[in-house]
Design a protein around this motif. Structure first.
Motif, PDB file in Angstrom:
ATOM      1  N   GLY A   1       0.832  -1.192   0.000  1.00  0.00           N
ATOM      2  CA  GLY A   1       0.000   0.000   0.000  1.00  0.00           C
ATOM      3  C   GLY A   1       0.865   1.239   0.000  1.00  0.00           C
ATOM      4  N   LEU A   2       0.317   2.311  -0.516  1.00  0.00           N
ATOM      5  CA  LEU A   2       1.036   3.577  -0.604  1.00  0.00           C
ATOM      6  C   LEU A   2       0.110   4.692  -0.149  1.00  0.00           C
ATOM      7  CD1 LEU A   2       3.198   4.907  -3.413  1.00  0.00           C
ATOM      8  CD2 LEU A   2       1.066   6.107  -2.959  1.00  0.00           C
ATOM      9  N   THR A   3       0.636   5.613   0.632  1.00  0.00           N
ATOM     10  CA  THR A   3      -0.126   6.804   1.011  1.00  0.00           C
ATOM     11  C   THR A   3       0.675   8.039   0.623  1.00  0.00           C
ATOM     12  OG1 THR A   3      -1.027   5.637   2.931  1.00  0.00           O
ATOM     13  CG2 THR A   3      -1.312   8.021   2.881  1.00  0.00           C
ATOM     14  N   LEU A   4       0.004   8.975  -0.019  1.00  0.00           N
ATOM     15  CA  LEU A   4       0.543  10.303  -0.294  1.00  0.00           C
ATOM     16  C   LEU A   4      -0.224  11.277   0.581  1.00  0.00           C
ATOM     17  CD1 LEU A   4       2.138  12.452  -1.900  1.00  0.00           C
ATOM     18  CD2 LEU A   4       0.269  12.401  -3.576  1.00  0.00           C
ATOM     19  N   ARG A   5       0.502  12.004   1.426  1.00  0.00           N
ATOM     20  CA  ARG A   5      -0.113  13.002   2.308  1.00  0.00           C
ATOM     21  C   ARG A   5       0.365  14.386   1.888  1.00  0.00           C
ATOM     22  NH1 ARG A   5       1.919   8.992   5.266  1.00  0.00           N
ATOM     23  NH2 ARG A   5       0.438   7.602   6.285  1.00  0.00           N
ATOM     24  N   LEU A   6      -0.578  15.314   1.777  1.00  0.00           N
ATOM     25  CA  LEU A   6      -0.270  16.679   1.353  1.00  0.00           C
ATOM     26  C   LEU A   6      -0.905  17.674   2.319  1.00  0.00           C
ATOM     27  CD1 LEU A   6      -1.108  16.152  -2.402  1.00  0.00           C
ATOM     28  CD2 LEU A   6       1.196  16.423  -1.447  1.00  0.00           C
ATOM     29  N   PHE A   7      -0.120  18.664   2.745  1.00  0.00           N
ATOM     30  CA  PHE A   7      -0.610  19.702   3.651  1.00  0.00           C
ATOM     31  C   PHE A   7      -1.031  20.917   2.837  1.00  0.00           C
ATOM     32  CE2 PHE A   7      -0.002  23.329   6.557  1.00  0.00           C
ATOM     33  CZ  PHE A   7      -0.844  22.926   7.588  1.00  0.00           C
ATOM     34  N   ASP A   8      -2.279  21.337   2.997  1.00  0.00           N
ATOM     35  CA  ASP A   8      -2.807  22.527   2.323  1.00  0.00           C
ATOM     36  C   ASP A   8      -2.526  23.729   3.218  1.00  0.00           C
ATOM     37  OD1 ASP A   8      -4.526  24.684   1.579  1.00  0.00           O
ATOM     38  OD2 ASP A   8      -5.848  23.270   0.538  1.00  0.00           O
ATOM     39  N   ARG A   9      -1.619  24.581   2.795  1.00  0.00           N
ATOM     40  CA  ARG A   9      -1.192  25.709   3.638  1.00  0.00           C
ATOM     41  C   ARG A   9      -2.299  26.741   3.849  1.00  0.00           C
ATOM     42  NH1 ARG A   9       4.245  25.398   4.697  1.00  0.00           N
ATOM     43  NH2 ARG A   9       5.432  23.996   3.370  1.00  0.00           N
ATOM     44  N   GLU A  10      -3.261  26.822   2.932  1.00  0.00           N
ATOM     45  CA  GLU A  10      -4.375  27.768   3.106  1.00  0.00           C
ATOM     46  C   GLU A  10      -5.351  27.309   4.173  1.00  0.00           C
ATOM     47  OE1 GLU A  10      -6.649  29.278  -0.202  1.00  0.00           O
ATOM     48  OE2 GLU A  10      -4.813  29.416  -1.397  1.00  0.00           O
ATOM     49  N   THR A  11      -5.790  26.058   4.073  1.00  0.00           N
ATOM     50  CA  THR A  11      -6.799  25.550   5.013  1.00  0.00           C
ATOM     51  C   THR A  11      -6.189  24.925   6.257  1.00  0.00           C
ATOM     52  OG1 THR A  11      -6.864  23.345   3.999  1.00  0.00           O
ATOM     53  CG2 THR A  11      -8.352  25.036   3.082  1.00  0.00           C
ATOM     54  N   GLU A  12      -4.878  24.619   6.193  1.00  0.00           N
ATOM     55  CA  GLU A  12      -4.166  23.910   7.255  1.00  0.00           C
ATOM     56  C   GLU A  12      -4.743  22.513   7.492  1.00  0.00           C
ATOM     57  OE1 GLU A  12      -3.947  26.591  10.621  1.00  0.00           O
ATOM     58  OE2 GLU A  12      -2.294  27.672   9.681  1.00  0.00           O
ATOM     59  N   ASP A  13      -5.265  21.919   6.428  1.00  0.00           N
ATOM     60  CA  ASP A  13      -5.752  20.545   6.444  1.00  0.00           C
ATOM     61  C   ASP A  13      -4.796  19.663   5.664  1.00  0.00           C
ATOM     62  OD1 ASP A  13      -8.141  20.835   7.913  1.00  0.00           O
ATOM     63  OD2 ASP A  13      -9.239  21.465   6.126  1.00  0.00           O
ATOM     64  N   TRP A  14      -4.779  18.401   6.037  1.00  0.00           N
ATOM     65  CA  TRP A  14      -4.041  17.376   5.310  1.00  0.00           C
ATOM     66  C   TRP A  14      -5.007  16.587   4.449  1.00  0.00           C
ATOM     67  CZ3 TRP A  14       1.128  16.278   5.242  1.00  0.00           C
ATOM     68  CH2 TRP A  14       1.928  16.889   6.217  1.00  0.00           C
ATOM     69  N   SER A  15      -4.556  16.181   3.264  1.00  0.00           N
ATOM     70  CA  SER A  15      -5.293  15.184   2.477  1.00  0.00           C
ATOM     71  C   SER A  15      -4.441  13.923   2.462  1.00  0.00           C
ATOM     72  CB  SER A  15      -5.585  15.670   1.064  1.00  0.00           C
ATOM     73  OG  SER A  15      -4.390  15.872   0.339  1.00  0.00           O
ATOM     74  N   LEU A  16      -5.072  12.792   2.765  1.00  0.00           N
ATOM     75  CA  LEU A  16      -4.403  11.499   2.794  1.00  0.00           C
ATOM     76  C   LEU A  16      -4.976  10.666   1.656  1.00  0.00           C
ATOM     77  CD1 LEU A  16      -4.005  12.765   5.628  1.00  0.00           C
ATOM     78  CD2 LEU A  16      -4.178  10.481   6.566  1.00  0.00           C
ATOM     79  N   ASN A  17      -4.099  10.251   0.759  1.00  0.00           N
ATOM     80  CA  ASN A  17      -4.500   9.582  -0.470  1.00  0.00           C
ATOM     81  C   ASN A  17      -3.874   8.198  -0.514  1.00  0.00           C
ATOM     82  OD1 ASN A  17      -5.532  12.181  -2.093  1.00  0.00           O
ATOM     83  ND2 ASN A  17      -3.692  12.700  -0.941  1.00  0.00           N
ATOM     84  N   TRP A  18      -4.697   7.157  -0.561  1.00  0.00           N
ATOM     85  CA  TRP A  18      -4.261   5.763  -0.446  1.00  0.00           C
ATOM     86  C   TRP A  18      -4.360   5.052  -1.789  1.00  0.00           C
ATOM     87  CZ3 TRP A  18      -2.164   1.880   2.285  1.00  0.00           C
ATOM     88  CH2 TRP A  18      -2.570   0.571   2.060  1.00  0.00           C
ATOM     89  N   SER A  19      -3.427   4.159  -2.039  1.00  0.00           N
ATOM     90  CA  SER A  19      -3.485   3.279  -3.197  1.00  0.00           C
ATOM     91  C   SER A  19      -2.957   1.912  -2.792  1.00  0.00           C
ATOM     92  CB  SER A  19      -2.640   3.839  -4.352  1.00  0.00           C
ATOM     93  OG  SER A  19      -2.746   2.997  -5.482  1.00  0.00           O
ATOM     94  N   SER A  20      -3.475   0.883  -3.445  1.00  0.00           N
ATOM     95  CA  SER A  20      -3.042  -0.490  -3.206  1.00  0.00           C
ATOM     96  C   SER A  20      -2.427  -1.052  -4.476  1.00  0.00           C
ATOM     97  CB  SER A  20      -4.243  -1.352  -2.793  1.00  0.00           C
ATOM     98  OG  SER A  20      -3.902  -2.722  -2.812  1.00  0.00           O
ATOM     99  N   SER A  21      -1.395  -1.853  -4.315  1.00  0.00           N
ATOM    100  CA  SER A  21      -0.775  -2.495  -5.476  1.00  0.00           C
ATOM    101  C   SER A  21      -1.749  -3.458  -6.156  1.00  0.00           C
ATOM    102  CB  SER A  21       0.502  -3.235  -5.060  1.00  0.00           C
ATOM    103  OG  SER A  21       0.198  -4.279  -4.153  1.00  0.00           O
ATOM    104  N   ARG A  22      -2.792  -3.855  -5.458  1.00  0.00           N
ATOM    105  CA  ARG A  22      -3.793  -4.750  -6.053  1.00  0.00           C
ATOM    106  C   ARG A  22      -4.549  -4.076  -7.193  1.00  0.00           C
ATOM    107  NH1 ARG A  22      -6.175  -7.395  -0.508  1.00  0.00           N
ATOM    108  NH2 ARG A  22      -4.575  -8.998  -0.308  1.00  0.00           N
TER     109      ARG A  22
END
Length: 156
Positions: free
Chosen positions: A62-83
């Protein structure tokens, strides 16, 4: 207040103990347990990171890409599976008092679900992640996957 350094604790290598419901929507379906290894890397000076979890006994990574939005100060967590090789819809949220809560919308087995990720128990050597689904507008939640992270000795 959330910051671009909320996930700094996660960089490096971890051993992971997984507990996952056999059916993510049925709390009576029984738990599957398995181990995994994990590594996380920092990007954008901490405001992004990427990780890979190797669940070789289950036949996937599994892979997660996490990105911090500097305007909203929220994180987005994006998941993917090799399947599948597909990116799942993100969960979005932030840390408050050492606990991270992230929410999003997805489907599971053809049903619309509200998804919640919770990060807690964070220390130099440990962390806990759990996933829960709601099919009734967040009135009730089924916790369906828990990961207990322990820092690998070589990453002290």
């Amino acid at each position: 207040m959330s910051s671009p350094h909320d996930f700094d604790f996660f960089f490096g290598g971890w051993d992971v103990r997984n507990r996952r419901l056999a059916d993510f929507l049925d709390p009576e379906s029984g738990w599957q347990e398995f181990t995994a290894t994990h590594r996380c890397w920092s990007l954008f000076d901490g405001a992004a990171n990427i990780d890979e979890i190797d669940c070789s006994s289950q036949g996937f990574k599994g892979l997660t890409l996490r990105l911090f939005d500097r305007e909203t100060e929220d994180w987005s967590l994006n998941w993917s599976s090799s399947r599948t090789g597909k990116l799942f819809p993100p969960v979005i949220g932030r840390f408050t008092d050492g606990r991270g809560e992230f929410y999003g919308d997805d489907t599971h087995d053809g049903k619309d679900v509200r998804v919640r990720f919770v990060w807690s128990g964070i220390s130099e050597r440990t962390a806990r992640w759990e996933q829960a689904f709601s099919v009734d507008g967040e009135k009730t939640w089924v916790t369906n996957w828990v990961m207990e992270f322990t820092r690998r000795p070589t990453d002290s």
